[in-house]
Design a protein around this motif. Structure first.
Motif, PDB file in Angstrom:
ATOM      1  N   ALA A 157      -2.702  -1.305   9.687  1.00  0.00           N
ATOM      2  CA  ALA A 157      -2.220  -2.374   8.805  1.00  0.00           C
ATOM      3  C   ALA A 157      -3.316  -3.428   8.660  1.00  0.00           C
ATOM      4  CB  ALA A 157      -0.950  -3.008   9.354  1.00  0.00           C
ATOM      5  N   ARG A 158      -3.302  -4.125   7.543  1.00  0.00           N
ATOM      6  CA  ARG A 158      -4.245  -5.217   7.285  1.00  0.00           C
ATOM      7  C   ARG A 158      -3.463  -6.409   6.735  1.00  0.00           C
ATOM      8  NH1 ARG A 158      -6.697  -2.243   9.986  1.00  0.00           N
ATOM      9  NH2 ARG A 158      -8.625  -1.119   9.527  1.00  0.00           N
ATOM     10  N   TYR A 176      -0.015 -11.348   1.741  1.00  0.00           N
ATOM     11  CA  TYR A 176       0.651 -10.070   1.949  1.00  0.00           C
ATOM     12  C   TYR A 176       0.068  -9.334   3.152  1.00  0.00           C
ATOM     13  CZ  TYR A 176       1.918 -10.863  -2.983  1.00  0.00           C
ATOM     14  OH  TYR A 176       2.368 -11.402  -4.153  1.00  0.00           O
ATOM     15  N   CYS A 177       0.814  -8.308   3.559  1.00  0.00           N
ATOM     16  CA  CYS A 177       0.347  -7.353   4.559  1.00  0.00           C
ATOM     17  C   CYS A 177       0.451  -5.957   3.938  1.00  0.00           C
ATOM     18  CB  CYS A 177       1.197  -7.439   5.820  1.00  0.00           C
ATOM     19  SG  CYS A 177       0.869  -6.142   7.037  1.00  0.00           S
ATOM     20  N   VAL A 178      -0.568  -5.129   4.132  1.00  0.00           N
ATOM     21  CA  VAL A 178      -0.529  -3.757   3.646  1.00  0.00           C
ATOM     22  C   VAL A 178      -0.485  -2.830   4.856  1.00  0.00           C
ATOM     23  CG1 VAL A 178      -3.052  -3.691   3.420  1.00  0.00           C
ATOM     24  CG2 VAL A 178      -1.660  -1.990   2.237  1.00  0.00           C
ATOM     25  N   GLY A 210      -7.827  -3.684   1.859  1.00  0.00           N
ATOM     26  CA  GLY A 210      -7.895  -5.126   2.043  1.00  0.00           C
ATOM     27  C   GLY A 210      -7.533  -5.859   0.766  1.00  0.00           C
ATOM     28  N   PHE A 211      -7.298  -7.152   0.895  1.00  0.00           N
ATOM     29  CA  PHE A 211      -6.886  -7.973  -0.238  1.00  0.00           C
ATOM     30  C   PHE A 211      -8.075  -8.759  -0.790  1.00  0.00           C
ATOM     31  CE2 PHE A 211      -3.084  -7.330   2.303  1.00  0.00           C
ATOM     32  CZ  PHE A 211      -2.161  -6.950   1.333  1.00  0.00           C
ATOM     33  N   TYR A 212      -7.987  -9.109  -2.073  1.00  0.00           N
ATOM     34  CA  TYR A 212      -9.020  -9.939  -2.691  1.00  0.00           C
ATOM     35  C   TYR A 212      -8.408 -10.718  -3.842  1.00  0.00           C
ATOM     36  CZ  TYR A 212      -9.486  -6.358  -6.392  1.00  0.00           C
ATOM     37  OH  TYR A 212      -9.258  -5.483  -7.424  1.00  0.00           O
ATOM     38  N   GLY A 213      -9.225 -11.547  -4.472  1.00  0.00           N
ATOM     39  CA  GLY A 213      -8.745 -12.425  -5.540  1.00  0.00           C
ATOM     40  C   GLY A 213      -8.546 -13.831  -5.021  1.00  0.00           C
ATOM     41  N   TYR A 245      -4.730  -9.137  -5.278  1.00  0.00           N
ATOM     42  CA  TYR A 245      -5.258  -7.804  -5.575  1.00  0.00           C
ATOM     43  C   TYR A 245      -5.542  -7.062  -4.272  1.00  0.00           C
ATOM     44  CZ  TYR A 245      -5.911  -9.306 -10.418  1.00  0.00           C
ATOM     45  OH  TYR A 245      -5.700  -9.752 -11.692  1.00  0.00           O
ATOM     46  N   LEU A 246      -5.583  -5.728  -4.382  1.00  0.00           N
ATOM     47  CA  LEU A 246      -5.759  -4.880  -3.215  1.00  0.00           C
ATOM     48  C   LEU A 246      -6.769  -3.782  -3.540  1.00  0.00           C
ATOM     49  CD1 LEU A 246      -4.496  -4.091  -0.348  1.00  0.00           C
ATOM     50  CD2 LEU A 246      -3.036  -2.522  -1.653  1.00  0.00           C
TER      51      LEU A 246
END
Length: 397
Positions: free
Chosen positions: A151-152, A157-159, A196-199, A204-205
Protein backbone atom coordinates in the motif's frame (compact mmCIF):
# COMPACT_ATOMS: atom_id res chain seq x y z
CA UNK A 1 101.36 22.95 25.80
CA UNK A 2 99.07 25.40 27.58
CA UNK A 3 101.08 28.43 26.41
CA UNK A 4 100.99 27.13 22.79
CA UNK A 5 97.21 26.67 22.93
CA UNK A 6 96.80 30.15 24.32
CA UNK A 7 98.87 31.59 21.45
CA UNK A 8 96.76 29.81 18.87
CA UNK A 9 93.49 31.09 20.48
CA UNK A 10 94.88 34.63 20.55
CA UNK A 11 95.77 34.40 16.88
CA UNK A 12 92.25 33.14 15.96
CA UNK A 13 90.64 35.92 18.02
CA UNK A 14 92.79 38.59 16.33
CA UNK A 15 91.97 37.07 12.91
CA UNK A 16 88.19 37.21 13.53
CA UNK A 17 88.43 40.75 14.87
CA UNK A 18 90.51 41.82 11.87
CA UNK A 19 87.94 40.28 9.44
CA UNK A 20 85.08 42.01 11.23
CA UNK A 21 86.90 45.29 11.10
CA UNK A 22 87.72 44.83 7.43
CA UNK A 23 84.10 43.82 6.53
CA UNK A 24 81.77 45.80 8.81
CA UNK A 25 79.04 46.11 6.10
CA UNK A 26 78.89 42.33 5.58
CA UNK A 27 78.10 41.81 9.26
CA UNK A 28 75.27 44.35 9.12
CA UNK A 29 73.86 42.57 6.07
CA UNK A 30 73.91 39.26 7.90
CA UNK A 31 72.10 40.82 10.85
CA UNK A 32 69.43 42.25 8.54
CA UNK A 33 68.91 38.86 6.87
CA UNK A 34 68.56 37.19 10.24
CA UNK A 35 65.93 39.75 11.23
CA UNK A 36 64.01 39.15 7.99
CA UNK A 37 64.12 35.40 8.53
CA UNK A 38 62.80 35.91 12.06
CA UNK A 39 59.90 37.98 10.78
CA UNK A 40 59.10 35.39 8.11
CA UNK A 41 59.05 32.63 10.71
CA UNK A 42 56.82 34.73 13.00
CA UNK A 43 54.33 35.47 10.18
CA UNK A 44 54.29 31.79 9.19
CA UNK A 45 53.53 30.77 12.77
CA UNK A 46 50.67 33.31 13.01
CA UNK A 47 49.20 32.17 9.68
CA UNK A 48 49.44 28.53 10.73
CA UNK A 49 47.61 29.35 13.96
CA UNK A 50 44.86 31.20 12.08
CA UNK A 51 44.50 28.35 9.60
CA UNK A 52 44.33 25.91 12.49
CA UNK A 53 41.48 27.87 14.09
CA UNK A 54 39.73 28.02 10.71
CA UNK A 55 40.15 24.26 10.28
CA UNK A 56 38.76 23.55 13.72
CA UNK A 57 35.80 25.85 13.17
CA UNK A 58 35.02 24.53 9.69
CA UNK A 59 36.05 20.91 9.99
CA UNK A 60 35.59 20.08 13.65
CA UNK A 61 32.13 21.25 14.63
CA UNK A 62 31.58 18.30 16.92
CA UNK A 63 30.60 20.60 19.80
CA UNK A 64 27.96 22.33 17.66
CA UNK A 65 26.37 19.15 16.29
CA UNK A 66 23.80 17.53 18.54
CA UNK A 67 23.62 13.74 18.63
CA UNK A 68 21.26 11.33 20.42
CA UNK A 69 21.18 7.57 20.68
CA UNK A 70 17.74 6.22 19.75
CA UNK A 71 15.77 3.47 21.55
CA UNK A 72 15.51 1.32 18.41
CA UNK A 73 17.71 -0.90 16.26
CA UNK A 74 18.79 -0.63 12.64
CA UNK A 75 17.00 -3.89 11.76
CA UNK A 76 13.57 -2.57 12.89
CA UNK A 77 12.48 -0.90 9.62
CA UNK A 78 13.52 2.58 10.78
CA UNK A 79 11.85 5.18 8.52
CA UNK A 80 11.75 9.00 8.67
CA UNK A 81 8.20 10.28 9.29
CA UNK A 82 7.46 14.00 9.49
CA UNK A 83 9.70 15.56 12.19
CA UNK A 84 10.64 12.19 13.62
CA UNK A 85 10.73 8.51 12.73
CA UNK A 86 8.78 5.28 13.00
CA UNK A 87 9.99 1.73 13.58
CA UNK A 88 8.47 -1.72 14.07
CA UNK A 89 9.64 -3.96 16.92
CA UNK A 90 7.74 -7.10 15.89
CA UNK A 91 4.60 -6.25 17.84
CA UNK A 92 4.01 -2.47 17.67
CA UNK A 93 4.88 0.48 15.49
CA UNK A 94 6.44 3.30 17.50
CA UNK A 95 6.74 6.95 16.57
CA UNK A 96 9.72 8.84 18.00
CA UNK A 97 10.64 12.50 17.93
CA UNK A 98 13.89 13.19 16.09
CA UNK A 99 15.57 13.42 19.50
CA UNK A 100 14.38 9.94 20.52
CA UNK A 101 11.32 10.63 22.70
CA UNK A 102 8.48 8.12 22.19
CA UNK A 103 5.35 9.97 21.03
CA UNK A 104 3.00 7.04 20.51
CA UNK A 105 2.86 3.29 19.93
CA UNK A 106 0.38 1.44 17.73
CA UNK A 107 -0.21 -2.28 18.49
CA UNK A 108 -0.02 -3.74 14.98
CA UNK A 109 0.63 -7.43 15.75
CA UNK A 110 3.02 -9.91 14.17
CA UNK A 111 4.43 -9.84 10.67
CA UNK A 112 3.17 -6.46 9.52
CA UNK A 113 4.64 -4.15 6.92
CA UNK A 114 4.09 -0.42 6.59
CA UNK A 115 4.67 2.63 4.41
CA UNK A 116 4.52 6.31 5.31
CA UNK A 117 2.86 9.29 3.68
CA UNK A 118 2.68 13.01 4.44
CA UNK A 119 0.32 12.58 7.43
CA UNK A 120 -0.63 8.87 7.62
CA UNK A 121 0.84 5.37 7.67
CA UNK A 122 -0.55 2.35 5.85
CA UNK A 123 -0.03 -0.87 7.86
CA UNK A 124 -0.89 -4.32 6.53
CA UNK A 125 -0.57 -8.05 7.15
CA UNK A 126 -2.47 -10.74 5.24
CA UNK A 127 -5.81 -9.20 4.26
CA UNK A 128 -5.79 -6.70 7.14
CA UNK A 129 -5.22 -3.02 6.42
CA UNK A 130 -4.83 -0.18 8.93
CA UNK A 131 -4.57 3.53 8.22
CA UNK A 132 -2.91 5.34 11.13
CA UNK A 133 -2.73 9.13 11.42
CA UNK A 134 0.17 11.24 12.69
CA UNK A 135 -1.20 11.05 16.26
CA UNK A 136 -1.18 7.26 16.30
CA UNK A 137 -4.95 6.83 15.85
CA UNK A 138 -6.35 4.22 13.46
CA UNK A 139 -8.64 5.96 10.96
CA UNK A 140 -9.37 2.64 9.20
CA UNK A 141 -9.15 -0.98 10.33
CA UNK A 142 -10.72 -3.60 8.09
CA UNK A 143 -10.04 -6.89 6.34
CA UNK A 144 -9.98 -6.59 2.52
CA UNK A 145 -11.24 -9.02 -0.12
CA UNK A 146 -7.79 -10.52 -0.82
CA UNK A 147 -4.27 -10.53 0.53
CA UNK A 148 -2.55 -7.14 0.50
CA UNK A 149 0.60 -7.00 -1.61
CA UNK A 150 1.51 -3.44 -0.60
CA UNK A 151 0.00 0.00 0.00
CA UNK A 152 1.07 3.61 -0.55
CA UNK A 153 -0.26 6.76 1.14
CA UNK A 154 -0.68 10.21 -0.38
CA UNK A 155 -1.99 13.51 0.93
CA UNK A 156 -5.65 12.64 0.25
CA UNK A 157 -5.82 8.95 -0.62
CA UNK A 158 -4.32 5.54 0.01
CA UNK A 159 -3.81 3.01 -2.79
CA UNK A 160 -3.75 -0.72 -1.99
CA UNK A 161 -2.71 -3.55 -4.30
CA UNK A 162 -4.43 -6.85 -3.44
CA UNK A 163 -4.66 -10.33 -4.97
CA UNK A 164 -2.22 -12.61 -6.76
CA UNK A 165 1.05 -11.33 -8.20
CA UNK A 166 -0.08 -11.57 -11.84
CA UNK A 167 -3.81 -11.04 -11.20
CA UNK A 168 -3.80 -7.94 -9.00
CA UNK A 169 -6.49 -5.43 -8.18
CA UNK A 170 -5.82 -1.81 -7.33
CA UNK A 171 -8.09 -0.17 -4.73
CA UNK A 172 -8.08 3.53 -3.84
CA UNK A 173 -9.49 4.71 -0.50
CA UNK A 174 -9.65 8.04 1.22
CA UNK A 175 -7.75 8.40 4.50
CA UNK A 176 -10.79 7.28 6.51
CA UNK A 177 -11.10 4.09 4.47
CA UNK A 178 -14.00 4.94 2.15
CA UNK A 179 -13.41 3.37 -1.29
CA UNK A 180 -13.29 5.91 -4.13
CA UNK A 181 -11.91 3.86 -7.02
CA UNK A 182 -10.81 0.38 -8.10
CA UNK A 183 -9.09 -1.06 -11.18
CA UNK A 184 -8.39 -4.66 -12.19
CA UNK A 185 -8.76 -5.00 -15.96
CA UNK A 186 -5.82 -2.72 -16.77
CA UNK A 187 -3.49 -5.06 -14.84
CA UNK A 188 -4.66 -8.47 -16.05
CA UNK A 189 -1.58 -10.62 -16.58
CA UNK A 190 0.71 -7.92 -15.14
CA UNK A 191 2.68 -7.63 -11.92
CA UNK A 192 2.30 -4.23 -10.26
CA UNK A 193 5.73 -3.02 -9.16
CA UNK A 194 4.91 0.30 -7.53
CA UNK A 195 2.39 3.13 -7.46
CA UNK A 196 2.07 6.65 -6.09
CA UNK A 197 0.07 9.86 -6.13
CA UNK A 198 0.86 13.14 -7.89
CA UNK A 199 -0.71 16.46 -8.83
CA UNK A 200 -1.24 19.62 -6.82
CA UNK A 201 -3.87 17.93 -4.64
CA UNK A 202 -2.63 14.36 -5.04
CA UNK A 203 -5.65 13.58 -7.21
CA UNK A 204 -3.71 11.61 -9.85
CA UNK A 205 -2.13 8.17 -9.59
CA UNK A 206 0.71 6.51 -11.49
CA UNK A 207 1.43 2.79 -11.61
CA UNK A 208 4.35 0.71 -12.85
CA UNK A 209 3.54 -2.85 -13.95
CA UNK A 210 5.68 -5.60 -15.47
CA UNK A 211 4.51 -7.77 -18.35
CA UNK A 212 6.26 -11.07 -17.65
CA UNK A 213 4.35 -13.15 -20.22
CA UNK A 214 5.51 -11.30 -23.33
CA UNK A 215 8.40 -12.27 -25.58
CA UNK A 216 10.58 -9.87 -23.57
CA UNK A 217 10.06 -8.21 -20.19
CA UNK A 218 8.29 -4.89 -20.56
CA UNK A 219 7.40 -2.24 -17.98
CA UNK A 220 4.14 -0.36 -18.51
CA UNK A 221 3.27 2.94 -16.84
CA UNK A 222 -0.38 3.95 -16.42
CA UNK A 223 -1.73 7.23 -15.10
CA UNK A 224 -5.21 7.68 -13.58
CA UNK A 225 -7.31 10.52 -12.26
CA UNK A 226 -8.72 9.12 -9.01
CA UNK A 227 -12.45 8.40 -9.25
CA UNK A 228 -12.62 9.08 -12.99
CA UNK A 229 -10.82 7.41 -15.87
CA UNK A 230 -7.49 6.18 -17.13
CA UNK A 231 -5.59 9.19 -18.48
CA UNK A 232 -2.67 7.48 -20.19
CA UNK A 233 -0.48 4.44 -20.81
CA UNK A 234 3.08 4.06 -22.07
CA UNK A 235 5.48 1.16 -22.62
CA UNK A 236 8.89 1.80 -21.06
CA UNK A 237 10.69 -1.21 -22.55
CA UNK A 238 13.03 -3.81 -21.08
CA UNK A 239 15.14 -1.54 -18.88
CA UNK A 240 14.17 -1.80 -15.21
CA UNK A 241 12.02 1.16 -14.13
CA UNK A 242 12.47 1.76 -10.42
CA UNK A 243 11.34 5.30 -9.53
CA UNK A 244 8.84 7.98 -10.54
CA UNK A 245 9.25 11.58 -9.30
CA UNK A 246 6.64 14.30 -9.72
CA UNK A 247 8.14 17.77 -10.10
CA UNK A 248 7.18 20.99 -11.81
CA UNK A 249 3.97 19.44 -13.26
CA UNK A 250 5.96 16.61 -14.88
CA UNK A 251 6.60 12.95 -14.16
CA UNK A 252 10.32 12.07 -14.19
CA UNK A 253 10.61 8.33 -14.77
CA UNK A 254 13.92 6.65 -13.86
CA UNK A 255 15.06 3.47 -15.57
CA UNK A 256 18.46 1.81 -15.37
CA UNK A 257 19.34 3.50 -18.67
CA UNK A 258 17.57 6.83 -18.99
CA UNK A 259 15.34 9.40 -17.32
CA UNK A 260 12.14 10.06 -19.27
CA UNK A 261 9.78 12.99 -18.78
CA UNK A 262 6.00 12.76 -19.24
CA UNK A 263 2.98 14.98 -18.68
CA UNK A 264 -0.27 14.03 -16.91
CA UNK A 265 -1.47 11.93 -19.86
CA UNK A 266 1.80 10.03 -20.45
CA UNK A 267 2.83 12.20 -23.41
CA UNK A 268 6.61 12.20 -23.50
CA UNK A 269 8.80 15.30 -23.68
CA UNK A 270 11.54 13.80 -25.86
CA UNK A 271 13.77 16.86 -25.41
CA UNK A 272 13.99 16.17 -21.66
CA UNK A 273 15.41 12.64 -21.89
CA UNK A 274 18.74 12.13 -20.11
CA UNK A 275 21.17 9.21 -20.06
CA UNK A 276 21.80 7.80 -16.58
CA UNK A 277 23.27 4.39 -17.38
CA UNK A 278 25.52 3.31 -14.50
CA UNK A 279 23.85 5.74 -12.05
CA UNK A 280 20.99 5.27 -9.59
CA UNK A 281 18.68 7.81 -7.96
CA UNK A 282 19.20 7.79 -4.18
CA UNK A 283 17.38 10.96 -3.07
CA UNK A 284 15.42 13.98 -4.29
CA UNK A 285 14.93 17.53 -3.00
CA UNK A 286 11.52 18.56 -4.37
CA UNK A 287 10.33 22.12 -3.62
CA UNK A 288 6.69 23.17 -3.77
CA UNK A 289 7.53 25.32 -6.77
CA UNK A 290 10.41 25.08 -9.21
CA UNK A 291 12.72 22.30 -10.29
CA UNK A 292 13.66 19.32 -8.16
CA UNK A 293 17.27 18.46 -7.39
CA UNK A 294 17.80 14.76 -8.01
CA UNK A 295 20.77 13.02 -6.37
CA UNK A 296 22.36 9.98 -7.98
CA UNK A 297 25.27 7.70 -7.11
CA UNK A 298 27.08 5.06 -9.19
CA UNK A 299 24.94 1.93 -9.33
CA UNK A 300 27.91 -0.24 -8.36
CA UNK A 301 28.28 1.82 -5.14
CA UNK A 302 24.66 1.52 -3.95
CA UNK A 303 24.63 -2.10 -2.83
CA UNK A 304 23.77 -3.13 0.74
CA UNK A 305 27.32 -2.17 1.79
CA UNK A 306 27.50 1.30 0.32
CA UNK A 307 30.88 2.88 -0.39
CA UNK A 308 29.94 5.99 -2.32
CA UNK A 309 32.79 8.09 -3.70
CA UNK A 310 31.00 10.06 -6.45
CA UNK A 311 27.67 11.87 -6.74
CA UNK A 312 25.64 13.45 -9.50
CA UNK A 313 22.86 16.05 -9.31
CA UNK A 314 20.25 16.57 -12.03
CA UNK A 315 18.24 19.80 -11.98
CA UNK A 316 16.12 20.20 -15.08
CA UNK A 317 18.62 19.62 -17.89
CA UNK A 318 21.57 20.68 -15.73
CA UNK A 319 23.93 17.86 -14.84
CA UNK A 320 26.66 18.25 -12.18
CA UNK A 321 29.24 15.76 -10.88
CA UNK A 322 30.88 15.70 -7.44
CA UNK A 323 33.81 13.76 -5.98
CA UNK A 324 33.57 13.06 -2.25
CA UNK A 325 36.62 13.60 0.00
CA UNK A 326 36.44 9.93 1.05
CA UNK A 327 34.18 6.91 0.61
CA UNK A 328 30.83 7.36 2.36
CA UNK A 329 28.11 5.00 3.62
CA UNK A 330 25.25 7.19 2.42
CA UNK A 331 24.26 10.57 1.00
CA UNK A 332 21.24 12.85 0.80
CA UNK A 333 20.18 16.20 -0.64
CA UNK A 334 18.20 18.59 1.58
CA UNK A 335 17.34 22.26 1.09
CA UNK A 336 19.96 22.84 -1.57
CA UNK A 337 22.80 21.06 0.23
CA UNK A 338 24.41 17.68 -0.35
CA UNK A 339 25.24 15.69 2.79
CA UNK A 340 27.37 12.55 2.83
CA UNK A 341 28.30 10.38 5.81
CA UNK A 342 31.65 8.62 6.28
CA UNK A 343 32.68 6.61 9.34
CA UNK A 344 33.37 9.54 11.68
CA UNK A 345 32.76 12.59 9.48
CA UNK A 346 29.85 14.24 7.74
CA UNK A 347 30.51 16.22 4.56
CA UNK A 348 28.43 19.11 3.23
CA UNK A 349 28.47 21.00 -0.06
CA UNK A 350 26.15 23.52 -1.62
CA UNK A 351 24.85 22.08 -4.91
CA UNK A 352 26.28 25.11 -6.71
CA UNK A 353 29.76 24.46 -5.31
CA UNK A 354 32.27 21.69 -5.87
CA UNK A 355 33.74 22.17 -2.40
CA UNK A 356 32.88 19.86 0.50
CA UNK A 357 33.34 20.86 4.13
CA UNK A 358 33.94 18.16 6.71
CA UNK A 359 32.59 18.02 10.27
CA UNK A 360 33.54 15.44 12.86
CA UNK A 361 30.58 13.37 14.09
CA UNK A 362 30.33 13.70 17.91
CA UNK A 363 29.90 9.96 18.47
CA UNK A 364 31.31 8.11 21.50
CA UNK A 365 34.95 7.05 21.23
CA UNK A 366 35.48 4.15 18.87
CA UNK A 367 32.00 4.44 17.29
CA UNK A 368 31.87 4.84 13.50
CA UNK A 369 28.79 5.16 11.34
CA UNK A 370 27.97 2.23 9.06
CA UNK A 371 24.59 3.20 7.55
CA UNK A 372 22.41 6.21 6.73
CA UNK A 373 18.59 6.15 6.97
CA UNK A 374 17.55 9.59 5.75
CA UNK A 375 16.76 13.08 7.08
CA UNK A 376 13.69 14.06 9.10
CA UNK A 377 11.58 17.11 8.26
CA UNK A 378 13.18 19.07 11.11
CA UNK A 379 16.67 18.46 9.74
CA UNK A 380 18.15 15.55 11.67
CA UNK A 381 20.07 12.67 10.13
CA UNK A 382 19.23 9.10 11.08
CA UNK A 383 22.45 7.09 11.30
CA UNK A 384 23.49 3.63 12.45
CA UNK A 385 26.64 2.15 13.86
CA UNK A 386 26.01 -1.55 13.46
CA UNK A 387 22.62 -2.09 15.10
CA UNK A 388 22.75 1.07 17.25
CA UNK A 389 20.72 3.99 15.91
CA UNK A 390 21.49 7.69 16.33
CA UNK A 391 19.92 10.98 15.27
CA UNK A 392 22.21 13.92 14.57
CA UNK A 393 21.53 17.56 13.78
CA UNK A 394 22.88 18.80 10.48
CA UNK A 395 25.98 21.02 10.60
CA UNK A 396 25.51 24.77 10.27
CA UNK A 397 26.05 26.31 6.88
Amino acid sequence: MARGSQNINDQLYRSRSRNAAENPRESAEQIRKRQIRSWIILVAVVLAALLGVHFLRRYGKGKEIGMNQLPCYASQSVTPFRDGLVYYDGASIHHLSSGGTIRWSFPAGDGVKFSVGPTHLAVWAGTQLYLVDQEGNATYNESLEAQVQFARVGGRYCVVVVGEDTDPKLIVKDLKGAQVDAEAEAFSGLMILDTGFYGEQGEYLWTLALDIFGTAPNTIMNTFQVGKMNTGEVSLGEALTYKVIYENAKLRVFTTRQVYTYDYKCVQDTNATMLVYGWKLIDADIPERGRAKLLLAPTSQTSSAQTISELRVLEGMNDKRYTLPTSCVGASIWKGNIYAVAGDYIYRADVNSQRFFGYRIPAPDGVVMTAFYGITEDGRMLLASGETMYSMSLPER
